[in-house]
Design an enzyme around this catalytic site. Structure first.
Site, PDB file in Angstrom:
ATOM      1  CE  LYS A  87     -10.739  -2.856   4.236  1.00  0.00           C
ATOM      2  NZ  LYS A  87      -9.925  -2.299   3.251  1.00  0.00           N
TER       3      LYS A  87
ATOM      4  CE  LYS B 250      -6.971  -1.922   4.511  1.00  0.00           C
ATOM      5  NZ  LYS B 250      -6.516  -1.319   3.256  1.00  0.00           N
TER       6      LYS B 250
ATOM      7  CB  SER C 132     -14.108  -8.735  -0.588  1.00  0.00           C
ATOM      8  OG  SER C 132     -12.827  -8.948  -0.017  1.00  0.00           O
TER       9      SER C 132
ATOM     10  CB  CYS D   1      -0.934  -0.005   1.204  1.00  0.00           C
ATOM     11  SG  CYS D   1      -2.014  -1.436   1.228  1.00  0.00           S
TER      12      CYS D   1
HETATM   13  C1  PBG Z   1      -6.570  -1.309  -0.279  1.00  0.00           C
HETATM   14  C2  PBG Z   1      -7.836  -1.874   0.226  1.00  0.00           C
HETATM   15  C3  PBG Z   1      -8.135  -3.196   0.597  1.00  0.00           C
HETATM   16  C4  PBG Z   1      -9.498  -3.212   0.832  1.00  0.00           C
HETATM   17  C5  PBG Z   1      -9.979  -1.927   0.660  1.00  0.00           C
HETATM   18  N1  PBG Z   1      -8.925  -1.105   0.294  1.00  0.00           N
HETATM   19  C6  PBG Z   1      -7.337  -4.433   0.620  1.00  0.00           C
HETATM   20  C7  PBG Z   1      -6.137  -4.561   1.441  1.00  0.00           C
HETATM   21  O1  PBG Z   1      -5.846  -3.768   2.326  1.00  0.00           O
HETATM   22  O2  PBG Z   1      -5.413  -5.509   1.146  1.00  0.00           O
HETATM   23  C8  PBG Z   1     -10.289  -4.423   1.189  1.00  0.00           C
HETATM   24  C9  PBG Z   1     -11.734  -4.360   0.869  1.00  0.00           C
HETATM   25  C10 PBG Z   1     -12.432  -5.655   0.853  1.00  0.00           C
HETATM   26  O3  PBG Z   1     -11.878  -6.738   1.124  1.00  0.00           O
HETATM   27  O4  PBG Z   1     -13.635  -5.633   0.558  1.00  0.00           O
HETATM   28  N2  PBG Z   1      -5.573  -1.108   0.604  1.00  0.00           N
END
Ligand code: PBG
Length: 332
Positions: A252, A196, A278, A129
Protein backbone atom coordinates in the site's frame (compact mmCIF):
# COMPACT_ATOMS: atom_id res chain seq x y z
CA UNK A 1 4.72 3.84 -55.36
CA UNK A 2 5.21 0.20 -54.69
CA UNK A 3 2.95 -1.17 -51.94
CA UNK A 4 5.02 -2.79 -49.19
CA UNK A 5 3.36 -5.72 -47.43
CA UNK A 6 4.26 -6.16 -43.78
CA UNK A 7 3.50 -9.54 -42.29
CA UNK A 8 1.10 -9.56 -39.38
CA UNK A 9 2.85 -10.92 -36.30
CA UNK A 10 1.07 -9.77 -33.16
CA UNK A 11 -1.98 -7.91 -34.37
CA UNK A 12 -3.95 -11.08 -35.19
CA UNK A 13 -4.23 -11.57 -31.42
CA UNK A 14 -5.81 -8.14 -31.07
CA UNK A 15 -8.01 -8.26 -34.14
CA UNK A 16 -11.43 -8.68 -32.47
CA UNK A 17 -13.06 -8.84 -29.07
CA UNK A 18 -13.36 -12.64 -29.05
CA UNK A 19 -9.69 -13.07 -29.82
CA UNK A 20 -8.73 -10.54 -27.16
CA UNK A 21 -10.97 -12.23 -24.59
CA UNK A 22 -9.70 -15.66 -25.46
CA UNK A 23 -6.05 -14.79 -25.26
CA UNK A 24 -6.18 -12.55 -22.19
CA UNK A 25 -4.05 -14.06 -19.47
CA UNK A 26 -5.29 -11.63 -16.85
CA UNK A 27 -8.87 -12.39 -15.85
CA UNK A 28 -10.29 -10.26 -13.10
CA UNK A 29 -12.98 -11.62 -10.81
CA UNK A 30 -15.14 -9.47 -8.56
CA UNK A 31 -14.57 -12.19 -5.96
CA UNK A 32 -11.02 -10.95 -5.39
CA UNK A 33 -12.17 -7.55 -4.10
CA UNK A 34 -12.51 -5.99 -0.68
CA UNK A 35 -14.64 -2.88 -0.14
CA UNK A 36 -13.50 -0.39 2.53
CA UNK A 37 -16.28 1.00 4.75
CA UNK A 38 -16.22 3.82 7.31
CA UNK A 39 -18.47 4.19 10.35
CA UNK A 40 -18.30 7.21 12.64
CA UNK A 41 -19.72 7.33 16.12
CA UNK A 42 -20.41 11.08 16.17
CA UNK A 43 -22.47 11.17 12.98
CA UNK A 44 -26.24 11.46 12.82
CA UNK A 45 -26.41 10.98 9.08
CA UNK A 46 -23.90 9.78 6.47
CA UNK A 47 -21.18 12.20 5.44
CA UNK A 48 -19.51 12.40 2.02
CA UNK A 49 -15.70 12.26 1.89
CA UNK A 50 -13.89 14.95 -0.05
CA UNK A 51 -12.31 13.43 -3.14
CA UNK A 52 -13.81 9.96 -2.62
CA UNK A 53 -16.77 10.03 -4.96
CA UNK A 54 -19.42 7.51 -4.00
CA UNK A 55 -17.95 6.76 -0.58
CA UNK A 56 -19.68 7.90 2.59
CA UNK A 57 -18.77 7.74 6.21
CA UNK A 58 -21.75 5.84 7.61
CA UNK A 59 -23.53 5.87 10.94
CA UNK A 60 -24.10 2.69 12.92
CA UNK A 61 -27.57 2.51 11.31
CA UNK A 62 -26.72 3.41 7.73
CA UNK A 63 -23.76 1.02 7.44
CA UNK A 64 -26.29 -1.82 7.55
CA UNK A 65 -28.03 -0.35 4.47
CA UNK A 66 -24.72 0.27 2.72
CA UNK A 67 -23.78 -3.38 3.19
CA UNK A 68 -27.23 -4.54 2.02
CA UNK A 69 -26.72 -2.63 -1.26
CA UNK A 70 -23.20 -3.97 -1.56
CA UNK A 71 -24.36 -7.55 -1.14
CA UNK A 72 -26.86 -6.95 -3.96
CA UNK A 73 -23.92 -5.82 -6.08
CA UNK A 74 -21.94 -8.96 -5.35
CA UNK A 75 -19.68 -7.57 -2.60
CA UNK A 76 -19.22 -9.79 0.44
CA UNK A 77 -15.80 -8.78 1.75
CA UNK A 78 -15.23 -5.57 3.68
CA UNK A 79 -12.45 -3.65 5.39
CA UNK A 80 -13.88 -1.67 8.28
CA UNK A 81 -12.60 1.65 9.59
CA UNK A 82 -14.39 2.65 12.77
CA UNK A 83 -14.10 6.31 13.79
CA UNK A 84 -14.73 6.75 17.52
CA UNK A 85 -15.96 9.85 19.27
CA UNK A 86 -13.24 10.25 21.80
CA UNK A 87 -9.58 10.97 21.06
CA UNK A 88 -7.21 10.26 23.94
CA UNK A 89 -3.51 9.91 24.69
CA UNK A 90 -3.70 6.25 25.71
CA UNK A 91 -6.02 3.67 27.35
CA UNK A 92 -8.50 3.93 24.50
CA UNK A 93 -12.12 2.93 24.42
CA UNK A 94 -12.68 0.37 21.67
CA UNK A 95 -16.35 -0.26 22.43
CA UNK A 96 -17.73 1.59 19.40
CA UNK A 97 -15.70 -0.57 16.99
CA UNK A 98 -16.98 -3.66 18.80
CA UNK A 99 -20.55 -2.40 18.57
CA UNK A 100 -20.24 -1.83 14.81
CA UNK A 101 -18.88 -5.32 14.15
CA UNK A 102 -21.44 -6.97 16.41
CA UNK A 103 -24.27 -5.19 14.66
CA UNK A 104 -22.97 -6.03 11.18
CA UNK A 105 -22.33 -9.66 12.07
CA UNK A 106 -25.68 -10.02 13.82
CA UNK A 107 -27.38 -8.79 10.66
CA UNK A 108 -25.35 -10.58 8.00
CA UNK A 109 -23.54 -13.38 9.84
CA UNK A 110 -21.27 -15.38 7.55
CA UNK A 111 -22.86 -14.00 4.40
CA UNK A 112 -20.13 -11.40 4.72
CA UNK A 113 -16.46 -11.44 5.71
CA UNK A 114 -15.16 -8.51 7.60
CA UNK A 115 -11.58 -7.45 8.18
CA UNK A 116 -11.15 -4.81 10.84
CA UNK A 117 -8.43 -2.24 10.34
CA UNK A 118 -6.32 -2.24 13.49
CA UNK A 119 -4.68 1.09 14.17
CA UNK A 120 -4.71 3.79 16.81
CA UNK A 121 -4.68 6.81 14.47
CA UNK A 122 -8.37 7.59 14.85
CA UNK A 123 -8.11 7.08 18.64
CA UNK A 124 -5.08 9.23 19.50
CA UNK A 125 -5.35 12.98 19.95
CA UNK A 126 -1.98 13.27 18.18
CA UNK A 127 -3.38 11.55 15.07
CA UNK A 128 -0.45 9.12 15.20
CA UNK A 129 -0.82 5.38 14.71
CA UNK A 130 0.61 4.61 18.17
CA UNK A 131 1.21 6.09 21.59
CA UNK A 132 3.72 8.93 21.95
CA UNK A 133 6.62 8.64 24.40
CA UNK A 134 7.10 10.99 27.38
CA UNK A 135 8.48 13.96 25.41
CA UNK A 136 6.33 13.33 22.33
CA UNK A 137 9.34 13.00 20.06
CA UNK A 138 8.74 9.33 19.11
CA UNK A 139 6.17 6.59 19.27
CA UNK A 140 6.56 4.12 22.09
CA UNK A 141 6.67 0.90 20.08
CA UNK A 142 6.00 -1.61 22.83
CA UNK A 143 3.30 0.32 24.61
CA UNK A 144 1.57 0.79 21.26
CA UNK A 145 1.79 -2.94 20.52
CA UNK A 146 0.25 -3.77 23.89
CA UNK A 147 -2.67 -1.48 23.16
CA UNK A 148 -3.06 -2.92 19.64
CA UNK A 149 -3.15 -6.45 21.04
CA UNK A 150 -5.97 -5.44 23.41
CA UNK A 151 -7.82 -3.86 20.50
CA UNK A 152 -7.34 -6.98 18.33
CA UNK A 153 -8.97 -9.13 20.99
CA UNK A 154 -11.91 -6.72 21.28
CA UNK A 155 -12.39 -6.90 17.49
CA UNK A 156 -12.09 -10.69 17.47
CA UNK A 157 -14.60 -11.07 20.31
CA UNK A 158 -17.00 -8.79 18.44
CA UNK A 159 -16.90 -11.13 15.44
CA UNK A 160 -14.27 -9.80 13.03
CA UNK A 161 -13.14 -12.48 10.57
CA UNK A 162 -9.76 -10.93 10.01
CA UNK A 163 -7.54 -8.42 11.78
CA UNK A 164 -5.69 -5.93 9.58
CA UNK A 165 -2.94 -4.11 11.50
CA UNK A 166 -1.99 -0.87 9.73
CA UNK A 167 0.01 0.77 12.51
CA UNK A 168 3.51 -0.31 11.38
CA UNK A 169 4.91 -0.96 14.86
CA UNK A 170 7.58 -3.65 15.14
CA UNK A 171 6.60 -7.03 16.58
CA UNK A 172 2.87 -6.47 16.38
CA UNK A 173 2.03 -9.41 14.13
CA UNK A 174 3.68 -11.96 16.45
CA UNK A 175 2.08 -10.38 19.51
CA UNK A 176 -1.39 -10.28 17.94
CA UNK A 177 -1.16 -13.85 16.59
CA UNK A 178 -0.07 -15.17 19.97
CA UNK A 179 -2.84 -13.40 21.79
CA UNK A 180 -5.55 -14.39 19.27
CA UNK A 181 -4.49 -18.02 19.64
CA UNK A 182 -4.46 -17.79 23.43
CA UNK A 183 -8.02 -16.50 23.40
CA UNK A 184 -9.14 -19.33 21.13
CA UNK A 185 -9.33 -17.26 17.95
CA UNK A 186 -6.96 -19.44 15.99
CA UNK A 187 -9.17 -19.28 12.87
CA UNK A 188 -9.14 -15.49 12.74
CA UNK A 189 -6.69 -14.41 10.09
CA UNK A 190 -4.25 -11.52 10.00
CA UNK A 191 -3.94 -9.37 6.89
CA UNK A 192 -0.87 -7.35 7.63
CA UNK A 193 -0.24 -3.95 6.12
CA UNK A 194 3.16 -5.43 5.49
CA UNK A 195 4.65 -2.89 3.09
CA UNK A 196 2.92 0.33 3.98
CA UNK A 197 4.71 3.37 2.65
CA UNK A 198 4.78 6.87 4.02
CA UNK A 199 2.71 8.37 1.22
CA UNK A 200 0.99 11.53 0.04
CA UNK A 201 -1.82 9.42 -1.30
CA UNK A 202 -3.65 8.87 1.99
CA UNK A 203 -5.04 12.42 2.00
CA UNK A 204 -8.77 11.77 1.43
CA UNK A 205 -8.69 8.89 3.92
CA UNK A 206 -7.31 11.08 6.67
CA UNK A 207 -10.12 13.50 6.04
CA UNK A 208 -12.58 10.62 6.45
CA UNK A 209 -11.04 9.41 9.71
CA UNK A 210 -9.91 12.75 11.16
CA UNK A 211 -6.53 11.09 11.51
CA UNK A 212 -3.89 13.50 10.20
CA UNK A 213 -0.88 13.73 12.52
CA UNK A 214 -1.09 17.00 14.41
CA UNK A 215 1.66 16.65 17.00
CA UNK A 216 4.08 19.59 17.26
CA UNK A 217 7.24 17.48 17.52
CA UNK A 218 6.46 14.36 15.50
CA UNK A 219 4.85 15.91 12.47
CA UNK A 220 4.51 12.97 10.10
CA UNK A 221 4.56 9.18 9.98
CA UNK A 222 8.06 8.82 8.55
CA UNK A 223 9.50 7.18 11.68
CA UNK A 224 7.19 4.20 11.31
CA UNK A 225 5.87 3.99 7.74
CA UNK A 226 8.30 2.83 5.03
CA UNK A 227 10.28 5.34 2.98
CA UNK A 228 9.45 5.42 -0.76
CA UNK A 229 13.23 5.41 -1.23
CA UNK A 230 13.76 2.06 0.46
CA UNK A 231 12.75 -1.01 -1.47
CA UNK A 232 14.73 -3.39 0.75
CA UNK A 233 13.03 -2.18 3.92
CA UNK A 234 9.66 -2.93 2.29
CA UNK A 235 10.66 -6.48 1.38
CA UNK A 236 12.30 -7.13 4.75
CA UNK A 237 9.25 -5.78 6.61
CA UNK A 238 6.87 -7.95 4.61
CA UNK A 239 8.95 -11.11 5.05
CA UNK A 240 9.26 -10.35 8.74
CA UNK A 241 5.45 -10.11 8.99
CA UNK A 242 5.11 -13.39 7.13
CA UNK A 243 7.49 -15.03 9.59
CA UNK A 244 5.59 -13.59 12.52
CA UNK A 245 2.37 -15.22 11.29
CA UNK A 246 0.63 -12.89 8.82
CA UNK A 247 -1.74 -14.80 6.54
CA UNK A 248 -2.03 -12.13 3.86
CA UNK A 249 0.61 -9.54 2.98
CA UNK A 250 -0.65 -6.16 1.87
CA UNK A 251 1.19 -3.58 -0.20
CA UNK A 252 0.00 0.00 0.00
CA UNK A 253 -0.33 2.27 -1.97
CA UNK A 254 -0.82 -0.14 -4.84
CA UNK A 255 0.03 1.47 -8.18
CA UNK A 256 3.22 3.23 -7.17
CA UNK A 257 4.62 0.16 -5.43
CA UNK A 258 4.10 -2.57 -7.99
CA UNK A 259 7.79 -3.43 -7.80
CA UNK A 260 7.13 -4.56 -4.23
CA UNK A 261 4.00 -6.49 -5.22
CA UNK A 262 5.85 -8.36 -7.91
CA UNK A 263 8.88 -9.13 -5.76
CA UNK A 264 6.70 -10.43 -2.93
CA UNK A 265 4.67 -12.43 -5.42
CA UNK A 266 7.80 -14.24 -6.50
CA UNK A 267 9.46 -14.77 -3.10
CA UNK A 268 6.51 -15.40 -0.78
CA UNK A 269 3.83 -18.06 -0.86
CA UNK A 270 1.38 -15.89 1.03
CA UNK A 271 -1.47 -14.18 -0.83
CA UNK A 272 -0.68 -10.58 -1.71
CA UNK A 273 -3.26 -7.81 -1.30
CA UNK A 274 -2.87 -4.50 -3.13
CA UNK A 275 -4.59 -1.51 -1.55
CA UNK A 276 -5.53 1.07 -4.18
CA UNK A 277 -5.62 3.87 -1.62
CA UNK A 278 -7.83 6.92 -1.32
CA UNK A 279 -5.55 9.31 -3.21
CA UNK A 280 -5.07 6.84 -6.05
CA UNK A 281 -8.83 6.31 -6.31
CA UNK A 282 -9.45 10.05 -6.12
CA UNK A 283 -7.02 10.72 -8.99
CA UNK A 284 -9.08 8.54 -11.31
CA UNK A 285 -12.32 10.08 -10.08
CA UNK A 286 -10.98 13.59 -10.75
CA UNK A 287 -9.89 12.65 -14.26
CA UNK A 288 -13.26 11.04 -14.92
CA UNK A 289 -15.10 14.07 -13.62
CA UNK A 290 -13.20 16.21 -16.10
CA UNK A 291 -14.14 13.84 -18.90
CA UNK A 292 -10.50 12.91 -19.38
CA UNK A 293 -10.87 9.18 -18.77
CA UNK A 294 -13.67 6.65 -18.79
CA UNK A 295 -14.18 5.95 -15.11
CA UNK A 296 -14.92 2.22 -15.24
CA UNK A 297 -12.32 1.45 -17.88
CA UNK A 298 -9.66 3.39 -15.96
CA UNK A 299 -10.31 1.47 -12.74
CA UNK A 300 -10.32 -1.83 -14.61
CA UNK A 301 -7.00 -0.93 -16.25
CA UNK A 302 -5.51 -0.35 -12.77
CA UNK A 303 -6.88 -3.68 -11.52
CA UNK A 304 -5.38 -5.50 -14.49
CA UNK A 305 -2.01 -3.89 -13.78
CA UNK A 306 -2.16 -4.94 -10.14
CA UNK A 307 -2.99 -8.50 -11.11
CA UNK A 308 -0.17 -8.61 -13.63
CA UNK A 309 2.18 -7.53 -10.85
CA UNK A 310 1.01 -10.44 -8.74
CA UNK A 311 -1.77 -9.12 -6.51
CA UNK A 312 -4.23 -11.85 -5.51
CA UNK A 313 -6.56 -9.51 -3.64
CA UNK A 314 -7.52 -5.93 -4.52
CA UNK A 315 -8.77 -3.46 -1.95
CA UNK A 316 -10.54 -0.72 -3.86
CA UNK A 317 -13.06 2.00 -3.10
CA UNK A 318 -14.66 0.98 -6.40
CA UNK A 319 -15.01 -2.69 -5.36
CA UNK A 320 -18.77 -2.26 -5.21
CA UNK A 321 -18.83 -1.56 -8.96
CA UNK A 322 -16.58 -4.46 -9.93
CA UNK A 323 -19.27 -7.01 -10.72
CA UNK A 324 -21.33 -4.56 -12.77
CA UNK A 325 -18.35 -3.18 -14.65
CA UNK A 326 -16.64 -6.51 -15.25
CA UNK A 327 -19.56 -8.82 -15.89
CA UNK A 328 -22.75 -6.90 -16.65
CA UNK A 329 -21.36 -4.00 -18.64
CA UNK A 330 -18.22 -5.67 -20.02
CA UNK A 331 -15.90 -2.71 -20.32
CA UNK A 332 -12.86 -3.16 -22.47
C1 PBG B 1 -4.42 4.03 9.22
C2 PBG B 1 -4.62 3.87 7.77
C3 PBG B 1 -4.38 4.78 6.73
C4 PBG B 1 -4.89 4.19 5.59
C5 PBG B 1 -5.37 2.94 5.93
N1 PBG B 1 -5.18 2.75 7.29
C6 PBG B 1 -3.87 6.16 6.71
C7 PBG B 1 -2.53 6.49 7.21
O1 PBG B 1 -1.68 5.65 7.44
O2 PBG B 1 -2.34 7.69 7.41
C8 PBG B 1 -4.93 4.82 4.24
C9 PBG B 1 -5.96 4.30 3.32
C10 PBG B 1 -6.26 5.16 2.16
O3 PBG B 1 -5.67 6.23 1.93
O4 PBG B 1 -7.14 4.75 1.39
N2 PBG B 1 -3.16 3.97 9.69
Amino acid sequence: MEQIKYSSTQRRLRSNLHMRDLTANVKISHKSFIQPIFVEEALESPRAIQGLKGINVDTLETVIETIALDIQQGVHKFLLFPVPNKKLENSFDFSFAAEVIQKIKKTYSDNIWIAADLCLCSYTNSGHCGILNHDHSQLNNDQSVQELVKYAIVLAKAGADCIAPSDMMDGRIAAIRKSLDQFGFDQISIMSYAAKFSSQFYGPFRDACHSSPNSTKLKDRKTYQISPFNQKDAIASALRDEQEGADILMVKPACLYQDIISTLHSISNKPIAAYHVSGEYASIELLAEQGLVNRAAAHIEVWAALQRSGADIIISYAARHAYRWLVLEEQE
